[in-house]
Structures are given as structure tokens and as C-alpha cells.
Design an enzyme around this catalytic site. Structure first.
Site, PDB file in Angstrom:
ATOM      1  N   ILE A   1       0.855  -1.189   0.000  1.00  0.00           N
ATOM      2  CA  ILE A   1       0.000   0.000   0.000  1.00  0.00           C
ATOM      3  C   ILE A   1       0.895   1.245   0.000  1.00  0.00           C
ATOM      4  CG2 ILE A   1      -1.969   1.170   1.062  1.00  0.00           C
ATOM      5  CD1 ILE A   1      -2.615  -1.440   2.547  1.00  0.00           C
ATOM      6  N   PRO A   2       1.589   1.489  -1.119  1.00  0.00           N
ATOM      7  CA  PRO A   2       2.393   2.706  -1.194  1.00  0.00           C
ATOM      8  C   PRO A   2       1.486   3.931  -1.070  1.00  0.00           C
ATOM      9  CG  PRO A   2       2.966   1.192  -2.956  1.00  0.00           C
ATOM     10  CD  PRO A   2       1.712   0.679  -2.320  1.00  0.00           C
ATOM     11  N   HIS A   3       1.889   4.867  -0.244  1.00  0.00           N
ATOM     12  CA  HIS A   3       1.051   6.046  -0.026  1.00  0.00           C
ATOM     13  C   HIS A   3       1.901   7.265   0.252  1.00  0.00           C
ATOM     14  CE1 HIS A   3       1.734   4.101   3.873  1.00  0.00           C
ATOM     15  NE2 HIS A   3       1.711   5.312   4.394  1.00  0.00           N
ATOM     16  N   ALA A   4       1.312   8.425   0.008  1.00  0.00           N
ATOM     17  CA  ALA A   4       2.020   9.684   0.209  1.00  0.00           C
ATOM     18  C   ALA A   4       0.991  10.810   0.263  1.00  0.00           C
ATOM     19  CB  ALA A   4       3.006   9.926  -0.925  1.00  0.00           C
TER      20      ALA A   4
END
Length: 153
Positions: free
Chosen positions: A63-66
Site C-alpha cells: 500500500i504505497p502512499h504519500a
């Protein structure tokens, strides 16, 4: 299901990415195409977050997030990988699905709620299995729609 992020059909992509870096790059391109973000800005934000620790959630999912300036609500993108990719996940399992999330720069609680919503989706055994077994964009969308309908019932 309370929706805490926007996810449009154009944000579903089948990807041949073979490395963690390529997965992040494909997610950045997906966010650029689907939502009009500058891909280099998204990629930089995802890479900066990844430096803090792997977003490999486990069970075949990352779950790559930014956070980014200039948006008003969390948005998501989904990559279904053609082959598993090492993502330094907590359980050591390679990733087959990358569920990206971009939130407003000052989203605070909204970002956490969106992450929690994605986490609930992929923790559900039936939904996780359907997402991992999806072979095309329509199957990915159907899997998420079925999960939403199940949560509302």
C-alpha cells in the site's frame, strides 16, 4: 462501506513491473493518467515515504502512499502485477497487488481513514483472494465493487 478515497476505473492497471522501484514508477504514471498529477511529483512522494519503511502490507499486497499539495481528497490507484515482486513486506511475501494512495498534504485524519479503508479491503480474505486472482481490469473493479456491496448489506 464508508468510502474514504476516490478510485476511478482509469486508476486500475495491469503492470509488468519487476522491481519495487518499477512498481512505484508505474503507480506514479497511473496517478498521472487517471488524476492529472505530475508523475515525477507522485514518484518522489512515494519514494520518500518508502524510505521511512516498506509499505509492503503483507499477504501479497503493498500500500504505497504519500501526501501531495494541490488535491482536496484522497485518491487511489491499483496495480495488478503480472509476476510477484519483492517489496520487503512484513511477512516476507512478494507483492502481487499494489494499492496506491495519495492524500492532500494536510489530510491528517482523512489520510489515516483512507489507509484504514484500504487495509480493511485487503485484510478481508475473500476480497484479497479475488483481487489477487483478477486477470484484468474488469475483474479488479468487480472484486472491489463486490467488497463494497458486501459491506453495505
Amino acid at each position: 462501506m464508508n468510502v474514504h478515497f476516490k478510485l476511478i476505473p482509469e486508476a486500475f492497471v495491469l503492470s509488468d513491473a519487476g522491481t519495487k522501484a518499477a512498481v512505484l514508477g508505474d503507480l506514479a504514471q497511473c496517478f498521472a493518467r487517471a488524476y492529472g498529477f505530475a508523475a515525477p511529483d507522485v514518484l518522489e512522494a512515494l519514494e520518500e515515504r518508502e524510505k521511512l519503511g516498506s509499505t509492503g502490507f503483507g499477504r501479497g499486497v503493498a500500500i504505497p502512499h504519500a501526501r501531495l499539495a494541490g488535491i482536496n481528497r484522497p485518491v487511489a490507484a491499483v496495480l495488478k502485477l503480472s509476476a510477484p515482486v519483492d517489496f520487503d513486506a512484513a511477512d516476507g511475501m512478494p507483492v502481487e497487488l499494489a494499492f496506491g494512495l495519495i492524500s492532500p498534504e494536510n489530510a491528517g485524519v482523512a489520510h489515516l481513514h483512507a489507509l484504514a479503508a484500504v487495509s480493511r479491503l485487503v485484510r478481508d480474505e475473500a476480497t484479497n483472494r479475488m483481487l489477487l486472482e483478477a486477470t484484468d481490469t474488469e475483474a479488479l473493479i468487480a472484486s472491489l465493487t463486490n467488497a463494497s456491496d458486501r459491506d453495505v448489506a
